[in-house]
Write a protein that holds these residues in place. Sequence first.
Motif, mmCIF file in Angstrom:
data_model
loop_
_atom_site.group_PDB
_atom_site.id
_atom_site.type_symbol
_atom_site.label_atom_id
_atom_site.label_comp_id
_atom_site.label_asym_id
_atom_site.label_seq_id
_atom_site.Cartn_x
_atom_site.Cartn_y
_atom_site.Cartn_z
ATOM 1 N N LYS A 103 0.838 -1.201 0.000
ATOM 2 C CA LYS A 103 0.000 0.000 0.000
ATOM 3 C C LYS A 103 0.875 1.254 0.000
ATOM 4 N N LYS A 143 -3.669 1.207 7.627
ATOM 5 C CA LYS A 143 -3.570 0.087 6.685
ATOM 6 C C LYS A 143 -2.213 -0.605 6.820
ATOM 7 N N VAL A 153 -7.138 -3.397 7.069
ATOM 8 C CA VAL A 153 -7.527 -1.988 7.089
ATOM 9 C C VAL A 153 -8.394 -1.733 8.319
ATOM 10 N N GLU A 185 -4.129 6.992 6.773
ATOM 11 C CA GLU A 185 -4.788 7.653 5.657
ATOM 12 C C GLU A 185 -6.004 8.452 6.105
ATOM 13 N N GLU A 186 -6.239 9.543 5.417
ATOM 14 C CA GLU A 186 -7.428 10.373 5.600
ATOM 15 C C GLU A 186 -8.683 9.520 5.385
ATOM 16 N N PHE A 187 -9.680 9.689 6.233
ATOM 17 C CA PHE A 187 -10.935 8.943 6.103
ATOM 18 C C PHE A 187 -11.822 9.637 5.073
ATOM 19 N N LEU A 188 -12.263 8.876 4.084
ATOM 20 C CA LEU A 188 -13.114 9.433 3.034
ATOM 21 C C LEU A 188 -14.506 8.830 3.145
ATOM 22 N N GLU A 192 -18.689 3.234 -2.816
ATOM 23 C CA GLU A 192 -17.523 2.552 -3.388
ATOM 24 C C GLU A 192 -17.911 1.847 -4.675
ATOM 25 N N LYS A 214 -18.539 -5.647 1.695
ATOM 26 C CA LYS A 214 -17.421 -6.274 2.412
ATOM 27 C C LYS A 214 -17.780 -6.795 3.793
ATOM 28 N N LEU A 282 -9.090 4.232 -3.672
ATOM 29 C CA LEU A 282 -8.845 3.697 -2.329
ATOM 30 C C LEU A 282 -7.735 2.671 -2.376
ATOM 31 N N GLU A 283 -7.746 1.864 -3.431
ATOM 32 C CA GLU A 283 -6.730 0.822 -3.535
ATOM 33 C C GLU A 283 -6.677 0.290 -4.954
HETATM 34 P P1 AMP Z 1 -8.758 -1.333 0.933
HETATM 35 O O1 AMP Z 1 -8.286 -2.757 1.133
HETATM 36 O O2 AMP Z 1 -7.669 -0.333 0.962
HETATM 37 O O3 AMP Z 1 -9.726 -1.167 -0.203
HETATM 38 O O4 AMP Z 1 -9.697 -1.067 2.173
HETATM 39 C C1 AMP Z 1 -10.767 -1.930 2.501
HETATM 40 C C2 AMP Z 1 -11.992 -1.121 2.788
HETATM 41 O O5 AMP Z 1 -11.736 -0.185 3.830
HETATM 42 C C3 AMP Z 1 -12.452 -0.280 1.601
HETATM 43 O O6 AMP Z 1 -13.246 -0.991 0.704
HETATM 44 C C4 AMP Z 1 -13.214 0.814 2.315
HETATM 45 O O7 AMP Z 1 -14.520 0.368 2.667
HETATM 46 C C5 AMP Z 1 -12.417 1.012 3.568
HETATM 47 N N1 AMP Z 1 -11.433 2.106 3.380
HETATM 48 C C6 AMP Z 1 -10.180 2.008 2.930
HETATM 49 N N2 AMP Z 1 -9.567 3.196 2.867
HETATM 50 C C7 AMP Z 1 -10.465 4.104 3.284
HETATM 51 C C8 AMP Z 1 -10.444 5.528 3.452
HETATM 52 N N3 AMP Z 1 -9.363 6.259 3.186
HETATM 53 N N4 AMP Z 1 -11.575 6.117 3.899
HETATM 54 C C9 AMP Z 1 -12.687 5.405 4.189
HETATM 55 N N5 AMP Z 1 -12.761 4.067 4.066
HETATM 56 C C10 AMP Z 1 -11.671 3.407 3.618
#
Ligand code: AMP
Length: 424
Positions: A103, A143, A153, A185-188, A192, A214, A282-283
Amino acid sequence: MKILIVGSGGREHALAWKIAQSPKVDKIYCAPGNAGIGQIAECVPIGAMEFDALAAFAKEKEIDLTVIGMDDPLVGGIVDVFEAAGLRVFGPRKNAAILEGSKAFSKDLMKKYNIPTAAYETFDDPQAAMEYLEHSDYPIVLKADGLALGKGVLICQTKEEAMDGVREIMMDKKFGSAGNRMVVEEFLTGREVSVLSFVDGKTIRTMTSAQDHKRALDGDQGLNTGGMGTFSPSPFYTAEVEEFCRKYVFQASVDAMRAEGREFKGIIFFGLILTEKGPRVLEYNARFGDPEAQVVLPRMENDIVEVMEACVDGTLDQIELTFADNACVCVVLASGGYPVSYQKGFEIHGLEKLEGKDGYFVFHAGTKLSPEGKFLTNGGRVLGVTALGDTLKEARANAYKAAKEISWEGMFCRSDIGKAIDEA
Ligand code: AMP
Ligand code: GLY
């Protein structure tokens, strides 16, 4: 052609089903596969991380193309091992699979190339992370840097939760060496959307959109899982969102990898969040989503083998992808207790009622055959009951009608997969 698929989940069953439609294909092997995959492919008892044994098998059987479904072997360098053995393989090399495998790498890449994402900091030292979190705004997102089965996460509402999170990830190593580094990371907030794409190193061709669910329980409650259900397309992935991503995200990501000397061939999965300020990444994942593949592939009109070969050969610019103008919903049926602890080995009832029914697919994720040839549960996520429809609502009704036909002791599923459709 002879194809070898590496993996054993619902995604690999969907891939095997789609690959089997190709007129080019005579024979499919899957390592290690599962009971459902065994109905269309020959399952081979070699683990997905046994790279040398897999390459030796591919040589011996004169496999024309190997398709890697899972993240772990890609991040571990299976493609490099196959290429060194002179074998054709679909997927990114190790130096490109890092897009999913780290990441910190992916965040630095996005920052360097101005690809819109959440603001972040990276830490190698838990003490430094804790000091930073003393003065942060909450909620905030932690993360683990490496692969953690989608569970690395943590969304922390308070400073106390964040401090516990640092201890879990970096000190107690709950996710193993994935927690040697951590991204804060900043919370958004926003909806999705998953957009998967084929990439040949230079050219990118995006597929139709999808949305995952999820959390384990209705109303997005409970623990994070690998994914409890999906629908495609996402009504929130509007022409405007797509236009933005075409301008700032898709090709930009492929070009960034090339500029870094990490040419990416295979699947890039963009995990997007649609914030008030616009879409943000996000990823990235370096493979098909599971269960996104289960709803995207039934809508795809192309011969997938042709598209995969074009990715390997660098000729994707000559291909246009087309998707049916319909909709698809997948409801995951899981073992009681998943994602924490659950029992396996229960007999699955009702599969025969859906067999061969047009527009319905039961993709197996965790199943095995008993010595008498009965289907038994063999994992947390067991089946992905999938249905097409002319509209999302119709596909959802079909998927839930089909899911009702199936049962085993302790089975559960979410009852609100695709609820967001009603809000579109
Ligand atoms: P990721 O594996 O990075 O996609 O993270 C898994 C889940 O965590 C995502 O599908 C989002 O629901 C949540 N998530 C990840 N990053 C953020 C973020 N910066 N702000 C809010 N939710 C997040
Ligand atoms: N369903 C999310 C993933 O495959 O990562």
